[in-house]
Scaffold this active site. Structure first.
Site, PDB file in Angstrom:
ATOM      1  N   ARG A  69       0.815  -1.216   0.000  1.00 30.39           N
ATOM      2  CA  ARG A  69       0.000   0.000   0.000  1.00 30.39           C
ATOM      3  C   ARG A  69       0.849   1.267   0.000  1.00 30.39           C
ATOM      4  O   ARG A  69       0.364   2.319  -0.400  1.00 30.39           O
ATOM      5  CB  ARG A  69      -0.996  -0.034   1.155  1.00 30.39           C
ATOM      6  N   GLU A 106       2.844  -5.943  14.591  1.00 26.86           N
ATOM      7  CA  GLU A 106       1.932  -6.121  15.717  1.00 26.86           C
ATOM      8  C   GLU A 106       1.277  -7.496  15.697  1.00 26.86           C
ATOM      9  O   GLU A 106       0.739  -7.953  16.683  1.00 26.86           O
ATOM     10  CB  GLU A 106       0.882  -5.007  15.778  1.00 26.86           C
TER      11      GLU A 106
END
Length: 185
Positions: A69, A106
């Site tokens: 992205r 994460e």
């Protein structure tokens, strides 16, 4: 636009309104910021790029965008700034000699690669990505930029997930010129 509202505030509000939150993706407990509605809106996509460009440092030689992205936003930002664009990719995607950097996400671990000849020593580099979460992706990219002898002059992200502390993590590494179009605390 609301009377008295700045163009910048209106653009940021539009961007925010076009980001969809998807709970429990890619795994339970993670809320994913889905930018596909933003990208589907010509006005929204333009507003995002304009905001990223307007917060960029005045002198940028190269924009670096991370797969995948970061490519979407980095390339048009590079064009608007009159700078080159360098992709940072996942393993096995770049031909030739590459540098690699592995880091924690994460929700897992990832490795990024860049061509060894992608940046010239001293080049002024702006990193552009869609999300600043824990700081792992940007930190790894900064390490690659440093290994190539270039200078990181700024970071621009579409969304900062402030509650994950990525900005503080990056500041500990000396990366403190970070601009976010939208921040979720």
């Amino acid at each position: 636009m609301v009377p008295g509202q700045s163009d910048q505030a209106a653009r940021r509000e539009l961007v925010q309104s076009l980001i969809r939150e998807v709970p429990d993706f890619p795994k339970p407990g993670v809320t994913f910021s889905d930018i596909t509605p933003l990208l589907a809106s010509a006005r929204g996509f333009e507003a995002a790029v304009v905001e990223l460009v307007s917060s960029a440092p005045s002198q940028v030689d190269v924009v670096v965008g991370m797969e995948a992205r970061g490519f979407i936003f980095g390339a048009p930002v590079a064009l608007a700034l009159g700078a080159g664009f360098v992709p940072v990719r996942k393993p096995g995607k770049l031909p030739g000699d590459v540098l690699s950097q592995t880091f924690a996400l994460e929700y897992g671990e990832e490795t990024l690669n860049v061509h060894r000849d992608a940046l010239t020593p001293g080049a002024r580099v702006l990193v552009v990505d869609d999300v600043l979460a824990t700081g792992g992706t940007i930190g790894a990219t900064a390490a690659l930029i440093d290994q190539l002898g270039a200078e990181l002059v700024g970071v621009g992200v579409l969304i900062e997930l402030g509650f994950l502390g990525g900005r503080a993590t990056l500041a500990e590494r000396g990366i403190d010129v970070i601009n976010a179009v939208v921040t979720a605390d």
